[in-house]
Design a protein around this motif. Structure first.
Motif, PDB file in Angstrom:
ATOM      1  N   PHE A 509      -3.536 128.633 -19.549  1.00 32.79           N
ATOM      2  CA  PHE A 509      -3.312 127.178 -19.918  1.00 32.79           C
ATOM      3  C   PHE A 509      -4.152 126.929 -20.858  1.00 32.79           C
ATOM      4  O   PHE A 509      -5.219 127.260 -21.065  1.00 32.79           O
ATOM      5  CB  PHE A 509      -3.880 126.395 -18.588  1.00 32.79           C
ATOM      6  N   ASN A 510      -3.686 126.085 -21.933  1.00 35.67           N
ATOM      7  CA  ASN A 510      -4.521 125.532 -22.975  1.00 35.67           C
ATOM      8  C   ASN A 510      -5.742 124.511 -22.309  1.00 35.67           C
ATOM      9  O   ASN A 510      -5.353 123.693 -21.570  1.00 35.67           O
ATOM     10  CB  ASN A 510      -3.724 124.507 -23.843  1.00 35.67           C
ATOM     11  N   PRO A 553     -11.282 129.065 -26.855  1.00 39.67           N
ATOM     12  CA  PRO A 553     -11.808 127.683 -25.986  1.00 39.67           C
ATOM     13  C   PRO A 553     -11.511 126.416 -26.402  1.00 39.67           C
ATOM     14  O   PRO A 553     -11.614 125.645 -25.529  1.00 39.67           O
ATOM     15  CB  PRO A 553     -13.313 128.093 -26.236  1.00 39.67           C
ATOM     16  N   ASP A 554     -11.246 126.191 -27.685  1.00 37.37           N
ATOM     17  CA  ASP A 554     -10.874 124.579 -28.128  1.00 37.37           C
ATOM     18  C   ASP A 554      -9.204 124.377 -28.083  1.00 37.37           C
ATOM     19  O   ASP A 554      -8.953 123.455 -28.368  1.00 37.37           O
ATOM     20  CB  ASP A 554     -11.492 124.546 -29.486  1.00 37.37           C
ATOM     21  N   GLY A 555      -8.555 125.377 -27.752  1.00 35.56           N
ATOM     22  CA  GLY A 555      -7.174 125.326 -27.514  1.00 35.56           C
ATOM     23  C   GLY A 555      -6.371 125.380 -28.848  1.00 35.56           C
ATOM     24  O   GLY A 555      -5.212 124.922 -28.773  1.00 35.56           O
ATOM     25  N   ALA A 556      -6.921 125.623 -29.848  1.00 29.81           N
ATOM     26  CA  ALA A 556      -6.392 125.435 -31.252  1.00 29.81           C
ATOM     27  C   ALA A 556      -5.729 126.763 -31.665  1.00 29.81           C
ATOM     28  O   ALA A 556      -5.028 126.889 -32.771  1.00 29.81           O
ATOM     29  CB  ALA A 556      -7.412 124.917 -32.321  1.00 29.81           C
ATOM     30  N   GLU A 557      -6.023 127.796 -31.030  1.00 32.72           N
ATOM     31  CA  GLU A 557      -5.243 129.335 -31.249  1.00 32.72           C
ATOM     32  C   GLU A 557      -4.915 129.953 -30.202  1.00 32.72           C
ATOM     33  O   GLU A 557      -5.658 129.714 -28.917  1.00 32.72           O
ATOM     34  CB  GLU A 557      -6.300 129.813 -32.343  1.00 32.72           C
ATOM     35  N   LEU A 558      -4.010 130.713 -30.251  1.00 31.20           N
ATOM     36  CA  LEU A 558      -3.520 131.541 -29.248  1.00 31.20           C
ATOM     37  C   LEU A 558      -3.269 132.974 -29.720  1.00 31.20           C
ATOM     38  O   LEU A 558      -2.842 133.321 -30.770  1.00 31.20           O
ATOM     39  CB  LEU A 558      -2.150 131.197 -29.195  1.00 31.20           C
ATOM     40  N   SER A 614     -14.653 135.023 -27.615  1.00 28.23           N
ATOM     41  CA  SER A 614     -15.787 134.722 -27.282  1.00 28.23           C
ATOM     42  C   SER A 614     -16.055 133.394 -27.116  1.00 28.23           C
ATOM     43  O   SER A 614     -15.282 132.493 -27.362  1.00 28.23           O
ATOM     44  CB  SER A 614     -17.040 135.057 -28.798  1.00 28.23           C
ATOM     45  N   ALA A 615     -17.601 133.012 -26.588  1.00 18.95           N
ATOM     46  CA  ALA A 615     -17.610 131.581 -26.281  1.00 18.95           C
ATOM     47  C   ALA A 615     -17.577 130.593 -27.456  1.00 18.95           C
ATOM     48  O   ALA A 615     -17.047 129.562 -27.371  1.00 18.95           O
ATOM     49  CB  ALA A 615     -19.039 131.381 -25.765  1.00 18.95           C
ATOM     50  N   ASP A 616     -17.757 130.958 -28.637  1.00 19.42           N
ATOM     51  CA  ASP A 616     -17.606 130.280 -29.958  1.00 19.42           C
ATOM     52  C   ASP A 616     -16.194 130.274 -30.521  1.00 19.42           C
ATOM     53  O   ASP A 616     -16.010 129.570 -31.536  1.00 19.42           O
ATOM     54  CB  ASP A 616     -18.585 130.532 -31.078  1.00 19.42           C
ATOM     55  N   GLY A 617     -15.447 131.160 -29.971  1.00 25.86           N
ATOM     56  CA  GLY A 617     -14.089 131.297 -30.528  1.00 25.86           C
ATOM     57  C   GLY A 617     -13.900 131.790 -31.758  1.00 25.86           C
ATOM     58  O   GLY A 617     -12.765 131.845 -32.365  1.00 25.86           O
ATOM     59  N   GLN A 618     -15.092 132.671 -32.484  1.00 24.01           N
ATOM     60  CA  GLN A 618     -15.166 133.238 -33.882  1.00 24.01           C
ATOM     61  C   GLN A 618     -14.519 134.698 -33.627  1.00 24.01           C
ATOM     62  O   GLN A 618     -13.923 135.331 -34.656  1.00 24.01           O
ATOM     63  CB  GLN A 618     -16.008 133.023 -34.443  1.00 24.01           C
TER      64      GLN A 618
END
Length: 922
Positions: A509-510, A553-558, A614-618
């Protein structure tokens, strides 16, 4: 050092094989787990795996009497000398053969290893630095078959060795004149254990068929005489004695030659002799209930024996009185150990991977832990990072505490393998999917299965996902290619999403929207809109079968992992591919023993099967059928680091090249099932087969990574593999990682600034040095009244570093209120500025929340207990006061009725508290 993750702990595996040891204080158990060693602290309720590993599974562990050193020997005979104080390897050694057991002498000066049919005595390493820590002293021969066990006398003068040839051998650790060796028989099966009596040469020998022999010696340990030296040693001793006589010729006193005795004394003191006093038999149930392990406590005369049927007995020696008998399970007991006080008994069961510590006097468990019977398949972190839930092929769902390393609840409702686990956003509900055709929801408040979701037609679920609100549960089917959607509140099936043409391999889920991404083997990823009639929003076409899918984590990438070893990145709004990573050469799959192709060609058929942001999404973690886990930087699309999860060659697919020594003209030696019919001397028959069983039961598990997950705090990540649940953390590192350092920043300057009460400058310099102890010293020197002023003067960058330091301090420090004041002032003063970087600061805030939440739970329990005590005390005092008043008035009958009224008016008594209860809660 952002990616300096180090191995931190191993959960999910508590015992594999080998011997158990208690530390010298009796408060901790040392247990071999595969090719690692875990120390279970029973007093502080914490487990800790040492950051070292052998090349094969650990066979035996020898612990020094002072508990500072340990010798860890693996199946190949390679040994590690380990310091348990600094948790590091001091020396490497190879015994050139398979070692069965190892034991230090009680004085700590020597140790004996049993290897093949010999026993070797080595000088134990000392406290000084040595070129060779292991120096061979003597080699003892005697047994015709493999040696099995060792025990020392209390004065370290002699040791006894048991053998599979049904004999027991007593050897002298020194060159004794009246004891060189002594062989004892009397058994009809292999010796399992042998023990000396306290301060005596009397001993007990126990065989595999359940027979106990009591042997009495006619000589005391102090009556052992040193053998007179011969040859050049005798000449050297004679010269030294002549020099001493010349120096003392003026004195009239007798001189006794050491090592010699008068003929009368030699006749009176002959050779050591043993005689058998008694022979006892343990009660056996069936032909295959062999005695497999034993331990003896010399001070309390307690004998503990374990059997292949899972039963253990407690006997008092030498009378052989049965104290207790209990069954652990239906699997064989592999190892038994007793602590120094004789109160706790540890049992290891290799068949179930079970470790028990039992207090026999109170008949209660001190520790009862068991890992997954089969391999782990999936894991998930709780939103605050305090717990990890794992699901295994054995159908069990286990919840682990990341702080203590123990499993505190096991759910066994599933009747088949668990394929997916996840937490809801509240952190108190676990949702799991299984091959048994059910999706279950478990409550962590009451520890029960409160929802069971099923499909109209029986199907096997391969994955599960829960939306951010926790109201919608979805699961993918492996056989019908459909996605089922249920309501968490009602448990009803809301919809069945069709469209995929292959098994569903992943759901996600997003986190920000009600968009469901589903990956399938039909080479597509579909995005479903949960609010718009469950219809397909987008279909992403891939070049190969999709194996895993996950949102940032911010839902902006898959991110999607495919069968051709690629990781592709997509924008879920525009359905445009934004990047791709080729991971075929980074996976580095190993070669199996029976593979016909090389490891390089074998890697072409492997792919990443699990992904995690990762937690920061990078960055993104990727793992699959390999011992490596790869960490990629998404924007640069490069490999940042590759973590090796295991170096254990007892697992399959670890070799990179073919071992030609195993290749013969008749084929691979790995095809020969060696020692499969017996496991540590215990026959494993098939049902209905008495003898001549030619079937193969040898199994070598393959190394693989089944699931990955980053902690919400960003400080650690976990992986489920063949070894167990491995945790890699940033907190375990011992690295010097300064920040904007120059020559003027030193620990002396920091302390000088503290003396001048320049607290802000001292804190900034301490963070630039990045030494935890120095930062703690600078912070705790600040008066609490000045915290607000100093917090306001800190730059934005150092506020983030300080919040991260405070979050880690909540787990170890006792200054709870002091650090809470710091946290409150920082968030109140810099909250608006921190909101602009909320995405990057989310891991730190969650790390902070984890520490505060843990203390909140502990304090809440204490406050509830205090509230109950105050309520009870007020009720009792009111009852006694009313009773005394009525008795003074002479109304005994009314006093009796007032007892019932006072019990019923407990709630009314709370009004008398006033502000007392609020004060307790505060």
């Amino acid at each position: 050092m952002k990616f300096a993750y180090r191995f931190s702990n191993l959960l999910g595996t508590v015992y594999r094989r080998g011997n158990l040891n208690f530390t010298c204080d009796g408060n901790s158990v040392i247990s071999p787990v595969g090719n690692r060693v875990t120390v279970f602290d029973l007093k502080n309720n914490k487990s800790d795996t040492l950051p070292l590993a052998t090349r094969f599974n650990v066979k035996c562990v020898g612990l020094s009497p002072d508990g500072r050193l340990a010798i860890i020997v693996d199946e190949g005979g390679a040994a590690l000398l380990v310091s348990l104080v600094c948790r590091s390897v001091l020396h490497h050694f190879h015994f050139k053969g398979s070692v069965h057991s190892i034991s230090f002498s009680p004085d700590g000066r020597k140790f004996v290893v049993t290897k093949g049919n010999i026993a070797q005595m080595y000088h134990a390493p000392g406290k000084k630095r040595e070129f060779n820590a292991f120096v061979l002293d003597k080699t003892y021969f005697g047994p015709y078959d493999e040696t099995t066990c060792i025990d020392w006398t209390d004065d370290s003068r002699c040791f006894v060795v048991g053998s599979k040839d049904m004999s027991t051998w007593v050897f002298g650790a020194e060159r004794w004149d009246n004891l060189i060796y002594y062989a004892l028989g009397g058994h009809k099966d292999a010796i399992v254990a042998c023990f000396f009596e306290s301060n005596s040469l009397d001993l007990y020998s126990i065989s595999q068929d359940g027979a106990l022999c009591v042997w009495q010696c006619d000589t005391l340990p102090e009556d052992l005489r040193l053998k007179a030296p011969t040859g050049w040693k005798a000449d050297l001793l004679r010269r030294q004695e002549q020099e001493e006589e010349e120096q003392e010729e003026g004195d009239e006193r007798e001189t006794t030659i050491r090592g010699k005795a008068t003929p009368a004394e030699e006749e009176r003191k002959g050779k050591v002799k043993y005689s058998r006093l008694a022979k006892y038999f343990f009660n056996k149930e069936g032909d295959f209930n062999n005695l497999t392990a034993a331990a003896y406590h010399k001070k309390v005369h307690l004998l503990v024996t374990g059997f292949a049927s899972g039963i253990f007995h407690l006997h008092e020696l030498p009378e052989f009185n049965l104290i207790h008998s209990l069954s652990i399970s239906d699997q064989r007991i592999s190892s038994v150990a007793i602590n120094s006080s004789g109160d706790w008994i540890a049992f290891g069961c290799s068949g179930l991977g079970q470790l028990l510590v039992w207090e026999w006097q109170s008949e209660s468990y001190v520790l009862k832990q068991q890992g997954h019977f089969n391999s782990m398949v999936s894991l998930a972190y709780s939103p605050d990072g305090q717990y990890i839930v794992t699901g295994g092929d054995d159908g069990k769902v286990k919840v682990w505490n990341t702080l203590s390393g123990f499993c505190f609840i096991t759910f066994t409702e599933h009747s088949s393998g668990v394929t997916g686990v996840t937490f809801t956003t509240t952190g108190y509900v676990i949702v799991t999917s299984s091959m048994d055709g059910t999706v279950r929801a478990f409550d962590l408040h009451r520890y029960r299965n409160f929802r069971t979701f099923t499909s109209p037609r029986p199907t096997q679920f391969s994955c599960v996902a829960v939306d951010s609100s926790g109201e919608i549960v979805s699961a993918g089917a492996q056989d019908s290619f459909e996605i089922f959607v249920w309501s968490m509140q009602t448990g009803r099936l809301l919809d069945v999403l069709s469209g995929h043409e292959g098994p569903i391999s992943g759901l996600c889920f997003n986190p920000m929207k009600s968009i469901l991404a589903s990956a399938s083997w039909d080479k597509t990823v579909r995005l479903w809109d949960m609010f718009d009639s469950w219809r397909t929003k987008e279909t992403l076409t891939l070049t190969s079968d999709a194996l895993a899918v996950t949102f940032r984590p911010d839902g902006a990438e898959l991110a999607v992992a495919t069968l051709n070893s690629q990781i592709t990145f997509w924008d879920p709004e525009t359905a445009v591919q934004t990047g791709s990573i080729e991971g075929r050469h980074d996976l580095k799959a190993g070669r199996k023993e029976l593979d016909k192709i090389t490891a390089k060609h074998s890697a072409k058929g492997k792919a990443f099967t699990t992904l995690c942001y990762s937690a920061d999404g990078q960055s993104i973690l990727a793992g699959g059928m390999s011992k490596f886990v790869c960490l990629y930087h998404i924007r640069e699309q490069i490999l940042v680091k590759r973590f090796e999860l295991s170096c254990n060659f007892s697992l399959d697919a670890m070799e990179e090249f073919l071992n030609r020594r195993k290749m013969t003209e008749f084929g691979n030696l790995a095809l020969i099932d060696q020692d499969a019919g017996e496991e540590d001397g215990v026959a494993i028959p098939l049902p209905g087969v008495r003898k001549g069983d030619m079937s193969s039961r040898h199994f070598k598990p393959e190394i693989r990574v089944t699931s990955l997950s980053f902690s919400p705090t960003g400080r650690c990540w976990a992986a489920t593999s063949t070894e167990g649940l491995l945790i890699f953390s940033l907190d375990a590192r011992m690295l010097f990682d300064p920040y904007e350092l120059d020559t003027s920043v030193t620990p002396g300057q920091v302390r000088e600034a503290l003396r001048q009460r320049e607290f802000t400058r001292a804190i900034l310099m301490a963070f630039r040095l990045n030494e935890r102890t120095l930062t703690q010293e600078a912070l705790e020197a600040v008066p609490w009244a000045e915290i607000e002023v100093i917090s306001a003067s800190l730059p934005q960058l150092y506020v983030e570093k300080l919040l991260e330091f405070l979050a880690s301090s909540f787990e170890v420090s006792r200054h709870l209120e002091f650090y809470l004041i710091w946290t409150q002032k920082l968030l109140m003063l810099h909250g608006q500025k921190l909101k602009s970087r909320s995405g990057q600061l989310l891991p730190t805030v969650q790390f902070l929340q984890k520490g505060v939440q843990r203390h909140l739970d502990d304090v809440a329990k204490l406050c509830d207990w205090n509230r109950y005590n105050i309520r009870y005390a007020l009720a009792v005092s009111r009852q006694q006061g009313m009773k005394r008043t009525l008795e003074d008035a002479g109304l005994e009958k009314a006093a009796e009725t007032s007892d019932e009224d006072a019990e019923m008016s407990d709630d009314d008594s709370l009004h008398l508290l006033g502000g007392a209860e609020d004060a307790v809660l505060a």
